[in-house]
Structures are given as structure tokens and as C-alpha cells.
Design an enzyme around this catalytic site. Sequence first.
Site, PDB file in Angstrom:
ATOM      1  N   LYS A  85       0.818  -1.219   0.000  1.00  0.00           N
ATOM      2  CA  LYS A  85       0.000   0.000   0.000  1.00  0.00           C
ATOM      3  C   LYS A  85       0.850   1.266   0.000  1.00  0.00           C
ATOM      4  CE  LYS A  85      -0.856  -0.043   5.025  1.00  0.00           C
ATOM      5  NZ  LYS A  85      -0.270   1.233   5.420  1.00  0.00           N
ATOM      6  N   ARG A 133      -8.542   8.143   3.554  1.00  0.00           N
ATOM      7  CA  ARG A 133      -9.430   7.086   3.060  1.00  0.00           C
ATOM      8  C   ARG A 133     -10.301   6.536   4.187  1.00  0.00           C
ATOM      9  NH1 ARG A 133      -9.097   1.935   3.970  1.00  0.00           N
ATOM     10  NH2 ARG A 133      -7.002   2.170   4.837  1.00  0.00           N
ATOM     11  N   ARG A 151      -0.518   9.698  14.045  1.00  0.00           N
ATOM     12  CA  ARG A 151       0.587   9.138  13.264  1.00  0.00           C
ATOM     13  C   ARG A 151       1.508   8.356  14.178  1.00  0.00           C
ATOM     14  NH1 ARG A 151       2.961  11.728   9.037  1.00  0.00           N
ATOM     15  NH2 ARG A 151       4.184   9.801   8.959  1.00  0.00           N
ATOM     16  N   ARG A 157       0.815   4.344  18.306  1.00  0.00           N
ATOM     17  CA  ARG A 157      -0.606   4.653  18.107  1.00  0.00           C
ATOM     18  C   ARG A 157      -1.472   3.986  19.176  1.00  0.00           C
ATOM     19  NH1 ARG A 157      -1.818   4.590  11.574  1.00  0.00           N
ATOM     20  NH2 ARG A 157       0.364   4.713  10.943  1.00  0.00           N
ATOM     21  N   CYS A 244      -1.215   6.947  -1.280  1.00  0.00           N
ATOM     22  CA  CYS A 244      -1.749   6.595   0.040  1.00  0.00           C
ATOM     23  C   CYS A 244      -2.251   7.816   0.812  1.00  0.00           C
ATOM     24  CB  CYS A 244      -0.681   5.857   0.846  1.00  0.00           C
ATOM     25  SG  CYS A 244       0.790   6.839   1.189  1.00  0.00           S
TER      26      CYS A 244
END
Length: 315
Positions: A85, A133, A151, A157, A244
Site C-alpha cells: 500500500k 481514506r 501518526r 498509536r 496513500c
Amino acid sequence: MRTIIVGTRQSALALTQTGQVVELLKQLAAEHGIACEFEIKKIVTKGDRILDVTLSKVGGKGLFVKEIEQALTDGDIDMAVHSMKDMPFELPEGLVVGAIPKREDARDALITRGFSSLDELPQGALVGTSSLRRASQLQHYRPDLRIESVRGNIDSRLRKLEEENFDAIMLAAAGLHRVGWQDRISAYLPPEICLPAVGQGALCIECRGGDAFILDLLGKFQHEPTALAVRAERAFLGRLNGGCQVPLGAYASVSEESSGSEGPLLTLTGMVGTPDGVTMLKESASGHDPEALGKLIADKLIAQGAETILAEVRE
């Protein structure tokens, strides 16, 4: 005996998945009597250095691969393990995709503080994601949710989920699976609600096009159903000139039962949405030619205004 130097990002996930690839390649080499050994070289990319702004604001393509590809071109490494990706549609001259191994779970995963599904999140819940997305599709499904950028690598995270009052964060299921943290997943989001990123869950093993030794080894590592699905998704990506950092997703499935003279039947769904989720364009179709199928879905979305949406996001 050839020493093969394998380039990778230095995150825990990147090193884990690269280590897994190297172990499988060692087994393949032994099975086929190929004399080689492997070294892993860690490389820092622009996407790893800039963590204080969202990917969409960093801009450009190849944020997590450019420095690694330069090392390949310069001969400092012999192959590179990327998350598919992260790969731009166009590769630098002289570099090729040597193999696409079997795909992990392509879905997005929800990690929450005590909730078992997306529907169970309370009104106005705070959800963290760095992906336009994901944000677009989440807002389309649940306009009441508040989305904030988060991020960093997987563990940072997850730490922010506990420390910064998020109700949930979204991550790729594949990464959590690869590092053995699938027990942290509260719910998997089906593609009907959240289409994955192009190539999500798949790996890309990149090498120089003229390195016959490496190409021969990697040719034995290719998983053809995954490669077909990824080709369709990437054709969609290329037609829309995406990356991306834009609200674009696609997922292709391959039906083994329908294989005939034309090859396996692929079904591809693609989406483009506005960052706020108000406009959501989505189309599906089936076919045997992955490139033609990807372009077909992209053209259907272009006819509905997809290029205008993406141009506005890029600006």
C-alpha cells in the site's frame, strides 16, 4: 555463496515482516539448492522522519519507499521489502516488483476502549486515524464521529489510544497480525463499510530488473492469486493517479472456482470520497483481465467526478 542485502524501514512492523520474508526465502533457497545468505539493512524514509503532520499534508508519492528505492538503484541493497500500500504506481527506471507473496488480512481494524464494534461507539466518539481514506468512509457511515489524526508506528498509536482520550483508533489488520497483536482488535471493518487501501495486507518485494539471480529466487516466492488482485487494484490507482495520501480505496477478490481458459475471475470494488465523507463514489465489476478491470472501475468513478474530488484534496 551470495550475500543478499535486504532493505527495509526500521519500524518494528517493517523489521518483523522483513524477517518473516527472509526466513521464507531461506527455506526456498534451501529447497532449490540456491546458495545464499541474507543481511537486513535498515533505512529511514521521509515518511518516518515527518510524524507531526498528516500524510496528506506531507504530500508527494513514495513517502515510505523513495530512500529504499534509491539504495536499490545505487546497489547498496539487493532487494527491498515494502508494504504494497506504500508503493506508488510507477517504479523508478531499472526497478521491478520481483514478487508479491500471499496476502495477509486486507481489512481495516478498529481498536477501542471497551467497545466491541463500530456501531457501539457512542455519539460523537473520538476516532484516530492518519488516513483520509479511512476518515472519509468512517464519516460517511457515522457522520457523528469526530476524527483526529494520529501518526506513528503501531505501538505508539496504541499508546495514544490510552493516553490521548481517543475512543478508538483504526489500523490495518495485517500489521497487527504480523506482530502478533491480533488480540488487541475490537472489530474488523468489512470492505462494505471501509474499503482497504490499494494493496493493503500484501507485501512487495522489489529488486533491480537486471539481477537474474534475485529474480529467479523471487519468482519462486510469488503468490499468483494475490498478484492478480493487486494488479487490478494498482491499475485502478494508476488510472486515478492516486497514492496513500488521498481518500481512495480498492479491493479485489479472486475466484479460484471460475478459472478457465481466460484465467481466474476477479471482482474489484473501488471508491473515491470527499474527506468529510459527504460524497462517496463506489463501483464494482468483475472480469478476467486485472489491468482492464482496474481501469474500468476508475473510469466509472471518473465519470461521476472522482478526478475533481482528488484534485481538490491535492490542492
